[in-house]
Scaffold this motif. Structure first.
Motif, PDB file in Angstrom:
ATOM      1  N   UNK A   1       0.792  -1.264  -0.061  1.00 27.89           N
ATOM      2  CA  UNK A   1      -0.068   0.018   0.107  1.00 27.89           C
ATOM      3  C   UNK A   1       0.825   1.309   0.055  1.00 27.89           C
ATOM      4  N   UNK A   2       2.209   1.036   0.696  1.00 25.95           N
ATOM      5  CA  UNK A   2       2.871   2.229   0.750  1.00 25.95           C
ATOM      6  C   UNK A   2       3.197   2.622  -0.413  1.00 25.95           C
ATOM      7  N   UNK A   3       3.585   1.833  -1.771  1.00 20.74           N
ATOM      8  CA  UNK A   3       3.954   1.971  -3.058  1.00 20.74           C
ATOM      9  C   UNK A   3       2.825   2.976  -3.643  1.00 20.74           C
ATOM     10  N   UNK A   4       1.532   2.385  -3.382  1.00 18.88           N
ATOM     11  CA  UNK A   4       0.410   2.982  -4.083  1.00 18.88           C
ATOM     12  C   UNK A   4       0.255   4.306  -3.614  1.00 18.88           C
ATOM     13  N   UNK A   5       0.408   4.630  -2.194  1.00 18.07           N
ATOM     14  CA  UNK A   5       0.237   6.020  -1.600  1.00 18.07           C
ATOM     15  C   UNK A   5       1.248   6.941  -2.459  1.00 18.07           C
ATOM     16  N   UNK A   6       2.601   6.484  -2.544  1.00 12.48           N
ATOM     17  CA  UNK A   6       3.345   7.356  -3.340  1.00 12.48           C
ATOM     18  C   UNK A   6       3.130   7.519  -4.568  1.00 12.48           C
ATOM     19  N   UNK A   7       2.650   6.745  -5.168  1.00 11.27           N
ATOM     20  CA  UNK A   7       2.005   7.015  -6.827  1.00 11.27           C
ATOM     21  C   UNK A   7       1.090   8.189  -6.446  1.00 11.27           C
ATOM     22  N   UNK A   8       0.108   7.992  -5.741  1.00  6.23           N
ATOM     23  CA  UNK A   8      -0.979   8.846  -5.534  1.00  6.23           C
ATOM     24  C   UNK A   8      -0.444  10.380  -5.129  1.00  6.23           C
ATOM     25  N   UNK A   9       0.405  10.488  -4.363  1.00  7.09           N
ATOM     26  CA  UNK A   9       1.217  11.542  -4.150  1.00  7.09           C
ATOM     27  C   UNK A   9       1.725  12.303  -5.089  1.00  7.09           C
ATOM     28  N   UNK A  10       2.489  11.368  -5.922  1.00  4.88           N
ATOM     29  CA  UNK A  10       3.214  12.078  -7.289  1.00  4.88           C
ATOM     30  C   UNK A  10       2.415  12.404  -7.939  1.00  4.88           C
ATOM     31  N   UNK A  11       1.002  11.904  -8.314  1.00  2.00           N
ATOM     32  CA  UNK A  11       0.202  12.171  -9.151  1.00  2.00           C
ATOM     33  C   UNK A  11      -1.115  13.122  -9.098  1.00  2.00           C
ATOM     34  N   UNK A  12      -1.198  13.225  -7.757  1.00  2.00           N
ATOM     35  CA  UNK A  12      -2.303  14.071  -7.487  1.00  2.00           C
ATOM     36  C   UNK A  12      -1.707  15.300  -6.140  1.00  2.00           C
ATOM     37  N   UNK A  13      -0.836  14.767  -5.459  1.00  2.05           N
ATOM     38  CA  UNK A  13      -0.565  15.618  -4.396  1.00  2.05           C
ATOM     39  C   UNK A  13      -1.282  15.069  -3.175  1.00  2.05           C
ATOM     40  N   UNK A  14      -2.033  14.027  -3.418  1.00  2.00           N
ATOM     41  CA  UNK A  14      -2.757  13.658  -2.202  1.00  2.00           C
ATOM     42  C   UNK A  14      -2.850  12.266  -1.896  1.00  2.00           C
ATOM     43  N   UNK A  15      -3.211  11.547  -0.919  1.00  2.97           N
ATOM     44  CA  UNK A  15      -3.101  10.179  -0.669  1.00  2.97           C
ATOM     45  C   UNK A  15      -4.441   9.697  -1.095  1.00  2.97           C
ATOM     46  N   UNK A  16      -4.464   8.559  -1.223  1.00  2.00           N
ATOM     47  CA  UNK A  16      -5.748   7.850  -1.564  1.00  2.00           C
ATOM     48  C   UNK A  16      -6.899   8.325  -0.714  1.00  2.00           C
ATOM     49  N   UNK A  17      -6.895   8.168   0.340  1.00  2.00           N
ATOM     50  CA  UNK A  17      -7.869   8.599   1.279  1.00  2.00           C
ATOM     51  C   UNK A  17      -8.168   9.948   1.418  1.00  2.00           C
ATOM     52  N   UNK A  18      -7.455  10.852   1.248  1.00  2.00           N
ATOM     53  CA  UNK A  18      -7.585  12.265   0.901  1.00  2.00           C
ATOM     54  C   UNK A  18      -8.511  12.531  -0.151  1.00  2.00           C
ATOM     55  N   UNK A  19      -8.133  11.856  -1.172  1.00  2.00           N
ATOM     56  CA  UNK A  19      -8.601  11.874  -2.580  1.00  2.00           C
ATOM     57  C   UNK A  19     -10.059  11.343  -2.627  1.00  2.00           C
ATOM     58  N   UNK A  20     -10.240  10.215  -1.900  1.00  2.00           N
ATOM     59  CA  UNK A  20     -11.655   9.747  -1.896  1.00  2.00           C
ATOM     60  C   UNK A  20     -12.540  10.341  -1.140  1.00  2.00           C
ATOM     61  N   UNK A  21     -12.225  11.176  -0.268  1.00  2.00           N
ATOM     62  CA  UNK A  21     -12.828  11.938   0.748  1.00  2.00           C
ATOM     63  C   UNK A  21     -13.549  13.186   0.210  1.00  2.00           C
ATOM     64  N   UNK A  22     -12.823  13.547  -0.953  1.00  2.00           N
ATOM     65  CA  UNK A  22     -13.456  14.501  -1.658  1.00  2.00           C
ATOM     66  C   UNK A  22     -14.729  14.028  -2.218  1.00  2.00           C
ATOM     67  N   UNK A  23     -15.788  14.957  -2.689  1.00  2.00           N
ATOM     68  CA  UNK A  23     -17.003  14.680  -3.096  1.00  2.00           C
ATOM     69  C   UNK A  23     -16.845  14.074  -4.608  1.00  2.00           C
ATOM     70  N   UNK A  24     -17.022  12.740  -4.814  1.00  2.00           N
ATOM     71  CA  UNK A  24     -17.000  12.396  -6.347  1.00  2.00           C
ATOM     72  C   UNK A  24     -18.197  12.536  -7.228  1.00  2.00           C
ATOM     73  N   UNK A  25     -18.066  12.869  -8.479  1.00  2.00           N
ATOM     74  CA  UNK A  25     -19.329  13.164  -9.364  1.00  2.00           C
ATOM     75  C   UNK A  25     -19.580  11.764  -9.762  1.00  2.00           C
ATOM     76  N   UNK A  26     -20.152  10.854  -8.986  1.00  2.00           N
ATOM     77  CA  UNK A  26     -20.613   9.540  -9.401  1.00  2.00           C
ATOM     78  C   UNK A  26     -21.350   9.269 -10.386  1.00  2.00           C
TER      79      UNK A  26
END
Length: 330
Positions: free
Chosen positions: A284-309
């Motif tokens: 999971x740490x490798x995934x978190x690194x990619x998310x930070x590199x590509x969005x500046x956010x962690x996966x949890x921080x990104x999914x906490x935003x309201x998605x346009x589902x």
């Protein structure tokens, strides 16, 4: 350096692409998300067999924000596309470090956007939009226009600087077209003209096929891919970067990141640990690194935003309907 690239390399170019959609869309500020106040509809159509090796699909996206500012962030993506704003243009564009939501670049109506390797800011929509987009397969842009794809990475160009008056003619034809099928016909005439002029030849489509392999599995060793292409590792990496826009490793990382986000939206009940293993991350740490590199956010921080589902699932359904036809998107 490629001669055609030299012709436009000094023309106006922008530091980051303004993407109007990805596999997933998040609104920049949850407080501005009012699902009952704006509507979006996305329709997709496949290219003809002659262009299928180069074009993934054509999209028509219609959006009405009902007077509200709808912000869409631009995260890393591994796809090339050409958007044509048929009605209205992006109102504003913010880059990292810019706090203004009013001042920004007003985009041109026809653009060519390369691969994005990180967070590039946000696009603001306000009004009624009709956006037609040509979605390229990996190496598709290079194969049609013969221009090194790496020149477009993390940038976008006014399409007339590449295609000359043919870009303006196509924009006019798209604006006057009565249906998506008619738009597709005009776009294919435009693309086939440049394909006939292209000097690129590769009957085995080796880079295209290997990019598809990387898209589906980021764990394939570069040495194995180079051997499949009958190239040295150094030559393979150089050709891949020239035709796709980024190195094989970077392409695989961005594709896997997008796949992880797509899976989370499709199956929100799955936790991030499960998604990390499903998408082939070492942990999971490798995934978190990619998310930070590509969005500046962690996966949890990104999914906490309201998605346009609703918007995502409508787009996903349009793409899924193409997959059912049996025509591979990659």
């Amino acid at each position: 350096m490629h001669s055609r690239y030299c012709q436009y390399r000094n023309k106006q170019q922008y530091a980051a692409p303004a993407s109007y959609r990805c596999y997933w869309l998040f609104l920049y500020k949850p407080s501005c998300y009012k699902p009952d106040m704006h509507t979006a509809n996305t329709t997709a159509i496949l290219p003809s067999p002659a262009l299928a090796p180069y074009i993934r699909c054509f999209l028509l996206r219609e959006l009405d924000t009902a007077g509200e500012n709808v912000w869409m962030p631009c995260y890393a993506r591994h796809e090339w596309f050409m958007p044509f704003c048929l009605q209205s243009r992006y109102k504003a564009f913010t880059r990292p470090g810019h706090n203004s939501t009013a001042a920004g670049d007003v985009t041109q109506p026809a653009l060519a956007l390369g691969i994005s390797t990180g967070f590039a800011g946000s696009v603001c929509h306000n009004g009624q939009y009709r956006i037609f987009s040509i979605q390229f397969k990996p190496a598709g842009f290079y194969r049609i226009f013969g221009i090194p794809a790496a020149a477009f990475t993390d940038r976008f160009f006014d399409l007339p600087s590449i295609a000359g008056p043919y870009a303006s003619l196509l924009l006019q034809q798209l604006q006057e077209a009565a249906s998506l099928a008619a738009m597709k016909q005009h776009a294919e005439t435009f693309l086939q003209y440049f394909l006939r002029r292209s000097k690129w030849r590769d009957p085995h489509n080796s880079i295209q096929q290997l990019a598809a392999t990387l898209h589906n599995s980021a764990e394939v060793p570069i040495t194995q891919l180079a051997a499949q292409a009958n190239l040295s590792q150094r030559t393979f990496q150089r050709r891949f970067t020239e035709q796709v826009g980024v190195s094989p490793k970077t392409f695989a990382r961005i594709a896997r990141f997008n796949r992880a986000m797509q899976l989370k939206l499709e199956q929100p009940e799955n936790n991030w640990t499960h998604i990390a293993h499903t998408c082939g991350y070492y942990d999971q740490m490798h995934m978190i690194k990619d998310f930070r590199d590509f969005t500046t956010l962690t996966p949890t921080e990104l999914s906490d935003l309201t998605p346009a589902q609703a918007e995502y699932h409508q787009y996903s359904s349009a793409i899924t309907s193409l997959i059912i036809t049996g025509n591979p998107l990659y």
